[in-house]
Enzyme design. Sequence first.
Site, mmCIF file in Angstrom:
data_model
loop_
_atom_site.group_PDB
_atom_site.id
_atom_site.type_symbol
_atom_site.label_atom_id
_atom_site.label_comp_id
_atom_site.label_asym_id
_atom_site.label_seq_id
_atom_site.Cartn_x
_atom_site.Cartn_y
_atom_site.Cartn_z
ATOM 1 N N ARG A 82 0.856 -1.171 0.000
ATOM 2 C CA ARG A 82 0.000 0.000 0.000
ATOM 3 C C ARG A 82 0.902 1.234 0.000
ATOM 4 O O ARG A 82 1.747 1.398 0.864
ATOM 5 C CB ARG A 82 -0.879 0.019 1.246
ATOM 6 C CG ARG A 82 -1.717 1.289 1.395
ATOM 7 C CD ARG A 82 -2.219 1.420 2.807
ATOM 8 N NE ARG A 82 -3.007 2.633 3.015
ATOM 9 C CZ ARG A 82 -3.160 3.221 4.201
ATOM 10 N NH1 ARG A 82 -2.576 2.702 5.265
ATOM 11 N NH2 ARG A 82 -3.885 4.307 4.315
ATOM 12 N N ARG A 230 -4.383 13.344 13.940
ATOM 13 C CA ARG A 230 -4.449 14.406 12.923
ATOM 14 C C ARG A 230 -5.670 15.283 13.172
ATOM 15 O O ARG A 230 -6.720 14.810 13.597
ATOM 16 C CB ARG A 230 -4.507 13.794 11.528
ATOM 17 C CG ARG A 230 -3.164 13.316 11.026
ATOM 18 C CD ARG A 230 -3.300 12.470 9.773
ATOM 19 N NE ARG A 230 -3.489 11.061 10.086
ATOM 20 C CZ ARG A 230 -3.847 10.137 9.203
ATOM 21 N NH1 ARG A 230 -4.063 10.476 7.951
ATOM 22 N NH2 ARG A 230 -3.991 8.874 9.576
ATOM 23 N N GLU A 365 -8.145 -4.363 2.511
ATOM 24 C CA GLU A 365 -7.188 -3.720 1.609
ATOM 25 C C GLU A 365 -6.141 -4.716 1.127
ATOM 26 O O GLU A 365 -5.655 -4.620 -0.009
ATOM 27 C CB GLU A 365 -6.517 -2.557 2.324
ATOM 28 C CG GLU A 365 -7.463 -1.425 2.690
ATOM 29 C CD GLU A 365 -6.844 -0.401 3.621
ATOM 30 O OE1 GLU A 365 -7.165 0.788 3.471
ATOM 31 O OE2 GLU A 365 -6.038 -0.798 4.496
#
Length: 378
Positions: A82, A230, A365
Site C-alpha cells: 500500500r 491528525r 485492503e
Amino acid sequence: MSAILTLNAGSSSIKFAVYTQAVAPDLVGAGQVERIGGDARLKVDGTSTAIDASDHANAVQAILVTIRPMLGGGRVAAVGHRIVHGGPDFSAPMELTPDVLQTLAGLIPLAPLHQPHNLAAVSAAQAAFPDAVQVGCFDTAFHQGHAFANDTYGLPRAYYERGIRRYGFHGLSYDYISGVLRQNEPGLAAGRVIIAHLGNGASLCGLRNGRSISTTMGFSALDGLAMGTRCGQIDPGVILYLLDQGLGAPELTDLLYRQSGMLGLSGISHDMRTLLESDVPEAAQALEYYIERLRREIGAMAATLGGIDALVFCGGVGENAGAIRARAVEGLAFLGLEIDGPANDANAQDIGTGAARILVIPTDEELVIARAANALLT
C-alpha cells in the site's frame, strides 16, 4: 508454493498477509502489528504478543520472521505494498522500479505520516526477497477522475496545474467495499453510497454507481474528519497565525499530524478504545467533537450526492465501535438514516431501519493489493 506477500503500513500499524499465487489468490495467513511506537503487539491467528516495535522498521522485521512458517518453504513471487500517495501520475498498480520509487519519495511532504513508512517497507521487502516483484498500489488512485469542482481549491488555477488539488486517500478500502457491493448488492452499488472508513485515519467517500464522486480528504491526509493524531478540517488562518507566532514547518507538521486529533483533544490517547472506556471529561469532549465532525460530513456528502441510499461503515473503528456508529447517525433521520440498536450492538452487517440502508462491511485492503500484484505477475 509461490506466494504473494502484502504489506499495508498505516500511521500506527502494519497489516500483512500471505496469499497463494493463483488466478484468484487464496489467503494463507495474516496478522498485524499495532500500536507501533507504544505498547506494540503482534496479532496472528487470534493470539496477541507484545513485541519491541518502537518504529515501523522494527515492526517489518518482526513480520518477516512471522511469515516464514506461512510460506512452507516456498518462495515469495511478489510483494504488494500500500502506497498512500501516488500524486497526479500514478492511477493504477505498478511495479516499483527505482525511477518510480524516486518519484514516490518526492511525495513524502504530501503524506509525511505514511509515505516514509510505505517506502521503508519496500526497502525491507527488497532486502528480504530480492527476486520478488515489488508492486505498489496507490490510495489516491481510486479518486482520480473527480469533477473539477470536487478536485480543486479556491486558489489561482496555476496552482491546480502544479498539482495542488484534492487527491483523496483510503482508496484501497473504498475499492474493496465498492466491489463487495457490486457483487452482493448490485442495486445498491448503482446508487448513492457514502462509505465511512474510520480507523486511526478517517475519511468519507461519496460514490455514485461505484465511482468516487467526492471525499473528505484532500491535498494531504489531514483534511476532513478528526482522526487519531491528525486535526482534520482546520481554518487556514490558524496556520497563518501559528507561523506568525514563530512555529516553523517542522513544528507545524508535528503538531498537525502527530499531536492533534483525539490525542490532542483528550490529552490521553489516540486510540478510540481507550477513549470510549475512559470516564475523564476530556475524553468525552474529544468524542463529542469526533461525532460532530462525522455527522456534519455525512450530511455534506449526502448533499453532494443528491441524497443517500446507503451508509457503509468500515475500518477498525467503523467495524467495531457500535457506540460511534449509533451516535454518528443521531439526528440524521431526515436523510433516512436510523439505527437498529440490537443489530448495531451485535456488529451485524445490516444495522439500519430507515429508508437508507446502514451497513457494516469489514474492509480488506490486503486482498485488493494481492489481486493487483497477482495481475501484474500474470
